[in-house]
Design a protein around this motif. Structure first.
Motif, mmCIF file in Angstrom:
data_model
loop_
_atom_site.group_PDB
_atom_site.id
_atom_site.type_symbol
_atom_site.label_atom_id
_atom_site.label_comp_id
_atom_site.label_asym_id
_atom_site.label_seq_id
_atom_site.Cartn_x
_atom_site.Cartn_y
_atom_site.Cartn_z
ATOM 1 N N UNK A 106 0.815 -1.218 0.000
ATOM 2 C CA UNK A 106 0.000 0.000 0.000
ATOM 3 C C UNK A 106 0.847 1.265 0.000
ATOM 4 N N UNK A 107 2.026 1.201 0.594
ATOM 5 C CA UNK A 107 2.899 2.381 0.562
ATOM 6 C C UNK A 107 3.326 2.681 -0.868
ATOM 7 N N UNK A 108 3.542 1.638 -1.636
ATOM 8 C CA UNK A 108 3.900 1.796 -3.044
ATOM 9 C C UNK A 108 2.688 2.219 -3.870
ATOM 10 N N UNK A 109 1.566 1.592 -3.587
ATOM 11 C CA UNK A 109 0.321 1.824 -4.337
ATOM 12 C C UNK A 109 -0.213 3.236 -4.128
ATOM 13 N N UNK A 110 -0.049 3.753 -2.907
ATOM 14 C CA UNK A 110 -0.648 5.047 -2.571
ATOM 15 C C UNK A 110 0.012 6.214 -3.301
ATOM 16 N N UNK A 111 1.250 6.051 -3.750
ATOM 17 C CA UNK A 111 1.937 7.175 -4.389
ATOM 18 C C UNK A 111 1.924 7.109 -5.910
#
Length: 238
Positions: free
Chosen positions: A173-178
């Protein structure tokens, strides 16, 4: 990190923390005393990466509405680089949730759905014991009645797969959110991921699947992130 990254990080942390707090308040208000505080914390820990990602997206949407992201991208920054601060906020909150589960602050039993009424748990050597601890059936099929100590006779469920999936969700999610992904596309991925999570958690709760199967839950998010990223690299080169 630049001052802009720090500003985005703080803003995302505040939004994510607020969403986590509101979620916990709703849990307490709507539970009716059916779960313990530790079980509620366990439930919140699993939801924390998603709530943190939602907070990060709100922060990035605010930045987009003010033209901040467009200005940075016009200078050559990629969407991934522009959203670094928001991504780190997801990592921070997700790491805290993972640590809470690893330290057994949150009870994993609150994560698993249960059926009302009497059901059975299989113990080593083919022994079965009822959930109300009033009946036990040995490997030869002979029943015995009484009050059995489930603390000593039941199998302790490993917490490793549970905080493992929280850690995996945090990274995904940290990758997906940006990444720059359309709203409807994000919603469809969340819908697919939620359905997969519900299915897997029910299978694990019913002892129909290994808890390690939980690690497949982040796969739709990872797939969408890298699909968008590879397409951007192929078309824009950054």
């Amino acid at each position: 990190m630049t001052p802009y990254d720090v500003h985005t990080l703080v803003r995302s942390l505040l939004l994510g923390s607020t969403l986590c707090l509101l979620t916990f308040v709703v849990m307490v208000a709507s539970d009716g005393g059916h779960t313990t505080v530790a079980q509620k914390i366990g439930q919140l820990c699993v939801l924390t990466p998603l709530l943190a990602a939602l907070g990060a997206r709100i922060a990035m949407m605010q930045a987009q509405s003010r033209g901040e992201t467009k200005a940075l991208e016009s200078l050559g920054a990629s969407p991934s680089r522009v959203g670094l601060g928001a991504s780190l906020a997801v990592v921070v909150l997700g790491a805290m949730a993972t640590a809470a589960l690893a330290a057994r602050v949150g009870d994993i039993e609150g994560l698993l759905p249960r059926l009302d009424g009497v059901s059975w748990t299989q113990l080593p050597e083919g022994v079965w014991i009822s959930t109300d601890s009033s009946m036990k059936v040995d490997a030869q099929g002979l029943p015995s009645f009484g009050s059995f100590d489930r603390q000593t006779e039941s199998i302790s469920r490993s917490t490793t797969p549970f905080f493992g999936v929280v850690a995996a969700m945090t990274v995904a999610l940290s990758d997906w959110s940006r990444e720059r992904i359309g709203t409807w596309s994000r919603m469809m991925t969340v819908l697919v991921g939620s359905g997969l999570a519900i299915l897997v958690f029910h299978l694990v709760a019913a002892d129909r699947a290994s808890p390690w199967l939980l690690l497949v839950v982040p796969l739709p998010i990872i797939a969408q992130t890298w699909h968008i990223r590879l397409y951007r690299w192929a078309t824009l080169g950054r």
